[in-house]
Structure formats: C-alpha cells, structure tokens
Design an enzyme around this catalytic site. Structure first.
Site, PDB file in Angstrom:
ATOM      1  N   THR A  85      29.452  36.570  38.806  1.00 34.57           N
ATOM      2  CA  THR A  85      29.249  38.014  38.995  1.00 34.57           C
ATOM      3  C   THR A  85      30.291  38.737  38.133  1.00 34.57           C
ATOM      4  OG1 THR A  85      30.670  37.877  40.956  1.00 34.57           O
ATOM      5  CG2 THR A  85      28.291  37.867  41.331  1.00 34.57           C
ATOM      6  N   CYS A 263      38.499  36.126  37.475  1.00 38.15           N
ATOM      7  CA  CYS A 263      38.427  36.708  38.830  1.00 38.15           C
ATOM      8  C   CYS A 263      39.297  37.946  39.034  1.00 38.15           C
ATOM      9  CB  CYS A 263      38.795  35.648  39.865  1.00 38.15           C
ATOM     10  SG  CYS A 263      37.572  34.336  39.955  1.00 38.15           S
TER      11      CYS A 263
END
Ligand code: UDX
Length: 437
Positions: A85, A263
């Site tokens: 994502t 991240c």
C-alpha cells in the site's frame, strides 16, 4: 490449516514461509510471474536473513507452493492479504489499488466459508469497507468473514519477528474469526506470545500508530542532534543519558540521516492524510513536522559534504558507504543514503557507492551512480567519504589504512557508527550529524 497469502513482497513472502514452517499448507499468490518462479524454487527475491532456508524447506516439503492465479487459493480456509500500500502518486494518502485488485481477483473463488485477513497497512476504515464488499459479492456471501491482523515485522529481522512476534493483534467481528486466528498462530500462542483481541478499526490503527510513534521518536532525536551541533554538545552522549531513563528507553534513539524504507515515511504521510479526512487533521499536523525534520537530515548531510568540498561539487569524487535504508537489508526504497548519493550525483559529483548487499539495487534505481565492489574501491581517490547506512562492517573500518586510499581524508558520519577520536587521530577531517566539531 490450508492458507493462502495474496501478495509475496517482503511481508507476504516471509509470512507464507513462516506459516509453512508452523505446519500449515500454504499457497502464495502473486501477479508477478518472475517472483513466483523464484519463490517456487525456494529462492528469496530479496535479502532477508533466514528467509531462504525457510522457503527452501517449505517448498521441498510440499507444504509451500506459489502461483499467479487466485483460483489456486480457492480451497483455503484463511486468506491473508499482504499486498503493498505505497504512497499514492501526487498525494500523501495510501494507494489502495493493489489491495482492491487483490480482493477483486480473489472474490469469485470465495465459494466456501473462509476468513479474509488483512495484514497490509491501510487507512483506518478500509477493513469495514472490504467486509461489506465480501458479504455482498463473494459467492459464499456472509459465510466469508473479515479480520485485520497487522504485521509489525522489521526488514532484516522479518523471520524472527514473524516466528516470535512481541504481540499478535486480532481485529475481529466474531468469536469464530478470533478462533480461526488462534488456530493459525497456535505455535506462537503456545510459546506465550500475547494476543490482543480488538475491533477492525483499532487493529488497522495499531500498525500505523506504531510506525508514527517510531518516526516521531527518530525525528525528535534528530531535532536534539541539531541543537547539540549548534551548542557544541554531543548527541551520542545525550542519547546514552536519555536511554538510561526507563520511561524513555534506549531503542530507536539513533540520530543521523533519518528514517526511510517502505513503511515509516509513507505511513507517517498516510496517517496525516487519513486524519484530515476524519476531521482531525489539526492535531495530526505534528507529524508533518516529523516528516519535515526527517527530510531535513538528508539536506543537512548534503550541506556537510558540500562544505567539506569547499562548495565545489562538479567533478569531485564522493565515496558513499551504504545505500540500503538500514543495515541488514538490500532495500533502497526511500533510502536516505540513496537520496543523498543521487542528489550529489545530480549536482555533478562522481559518486561511487558501496553497500554490503544493496549496491546492485542502488545503481539499478539510480543509474548515474557508480557501483563499487568494496569500501576501498569506493574510497579510492575520494575527495570526501560519506557513511550513510549503519552496517556493522562500517563500524570496524580502519581509518589509518583508509586515509592512504582516499585523496583527501574527509568523512561525514551520517549514522554515528564511527569513533570520532580514532578518526581524527588518524588525520581525518571528521564530521557527524549532532556532534559539534
Ligand atoms: C518498520 C517498523 O519498525 C516495523 O515494525 C513495521 O512493520 C515496518 O516498518 P522497517 O521499515 O523494517 O520497519 O525499519 P525500522 O527498523 O523501523 O527502521 C526504519 C528507518 O528508521 C530506517 O531507515 C532506520 O535506519 C531508521 N532509524 C531507526 C533511525 O534513523 N534511527 C533509529 O534509532 C532507528
């Protein structure tokens, strides 16, 4: 149990291999045929300590298989969604297109009762929407459940973090879903790993909240480093003192060129974007500053290097030691080291990069950089040396010998891995973020 893992990146490949090691029958599905071919031979597509042997064991035992088609997942009792994502182009929000495509590909095969479990990092509220979609469009309708089970694994420690996590978070809507996840993780639970059962939204938030806490901590310490530099204090001593306070603790207190990777940077931005959508963008704005301080470390490192070059960058030879976003990884996604190297190259420097694992990925991502085969190779005739990833190999560098290799013994320690006294004694013009001098 029979389990499918959709998406075999850092998260999915590790998760699939670890589930197979726990005795489950696992099918990993990925749309990339080259990756599937590698994994099917038991080979890891990236550097991750311990992963390749687990993959190999899983594949040769027959418990672990890979494919490109979700039809192969049809008989699984549990489906883990592990797709990426990333940051959406032109926005700070998360790009959920891979997640929605994965669900669309899986949906027609959800003909029997099963549990779909999200592991990807998503904006809070995503799981509830996916749950409605599954109940509406899956052939098995409301016999398909949704759960969220965030993953906290760190690259470089992914296998140990998966096999021995410090906590398991089960975001569930029913006792049945909770029970299914307890069966999946029976070995870990048997070894005493804590389980926190919660709702879907809290489970989604758990992951991104942990990452923004870590990001904020690193930017706070980098802010302190800048104040240390302005006041001739020493940030290494300062963090040593702070770390002895039990309430603060000593982990994630390393200042330097800042956080990167797949991240922390994008999760910090996506958190703010989602908070704004939810009408709580005001307080979340503190995270904009976390991001800005982080990006500033890269600029400060470049300024130090340029200062050491007397302001003239064009045609100068720069040795960059480290390209990965952190040690024990070959990942160069949003790597501060790579960003600094590429910026200096764009300004006309001849930049030679050496990283124990990521040199290849670095020059693939930034073809203007020159790959070096060793520290000495990178440093030969260098006008300045930059240490930008915290590999243990660099901690042990021998400044006396290296001074003979470079043209000018000037070094910027962007990760606080070098001993300033030792390097200065060997004749180096030594600079580090947060350490005066
Ligand atoms: C992170 C989270 O730690 C993990 O729980 C989550 O599942 C995924 O995101 P990872 O991206 O593998 O893991 O790296 P991490 O070890 O958190 O480091 C992130 C970045 O922060 C790296 O660039 C690292 O060099 C930097 N960092 C870390 C610092 O600059 N200082 C520190 O003290 C610690």
């Amino acid at each position: 149990m029979r389990i499918s893992v959709i998406g075999t990146g850092y998260l999915g490949a590790t998760h699939a291999a670890c589930l197979a090691a726990c005795g489950h029958e696992v099918i990993g599905v990925d749309s990339n045929p080259e990756r599937v071919a590698l994994l099917s031979r038991g080979e890891a597509p990236f550097h991750e300590p311990g992963l390749e042997s687990l993959l190999y064991e899983g594949v040769t035992s027959g418990r672990l298989t890979f494919g490109t088609n979700c039809a192969q997942a049809a008989t699984a009792d549990v489906h883990f969604l592990c797709v990426g994502t990333p940051q959406r182009p032109g926005s700070h929000a998360a790009d959920l297109s891979a997640l929605h495509s994965a669900v669309a590909a899986l949906l027609p095969y959800l003909e029997r009762p099963s549990l779909v479990v999200g592991k990807s990092t998503v904006p809070v509220g995503t799981a509830a929407v996916l749950g409605q979609r599954l109940r509406r469009d899956a052939p098995a309708g409301d016999r398909v459940g949704i759960a969220w089970n965030p993953e906290f694994l760190r690259e470089g420690h992914a296998v140990e973090d998966s096999l021995r996590p410090d906590r398991l978070v089960f975001g569930v809507e029913s006792d049945e879903s909770d029970q299914v996840l307890r069966e999946v993780y029976a070995p870990q639970i048997g070894e005493g790993v804590s389980v926190v059962r919660t709702d879907l939204a809290t489970a989604e938030l758990a992951k991104v909240s942990a990452n923004v806490m870590l990001a904020a901590r690193i930017s706070l310490v980098n802010m302190l480093a800048e104040v240390c530099e302005a006041s001739d204090a020493d940030v290494a001593d300062l963090t040593g003192i702070l770390g002895l306070d039990e309430r603060i603790g000593s982990k994630f207190l390393n200042p330097g060129v800042g956080f990167g990777g797949g991240c922390l940077p994008k999760d910090t931005r996506a958190f703010v974007a989602r908070a704004e959508e939810l009408g709580v963008g005001g307080p979340a704005a503190v995270l904009r500053e976390v991001d800005a301080i982080n990006m500033r470390q890269r600029a400060r490192t470049i300024d130090k290097a340029v200062g050491l070059l007397g302001g003239r960058v064009h045609g100068r030879k720069v040795a960059v030691l480290g390209a990965a976003f952190k040690a024990d990884s070959d990942d160069v996604r949003d790597s501060p080291a790579l960003d600094v190297a590429a910026t200096l190259e764009a300004r006309g420097a001849e930049v030679h990069v050496y990283d124990p694992k990521a040199t290849g990925n670095a020059v693939k991502a930034r073809p203007g950089l020159r790959a070096a085969s060793s520290v000495e190779d990178a440093c030969r005739d260098a006008d300045v040396v930059l240490v930008l990833t915290d590999w243990d190999d660099f901690r042990g560098l021998e400044p006396v010998a290296l001074a003979d290799v470079v043209r000018h013994p000037r070094v910027v320690d962007g990760r606080l891995v070098l001993d300033p006294d030792k390097w200065r004694a060997a004749g180096w013009d030594f600079h580090a973020l947060g350490r005066g001098g």
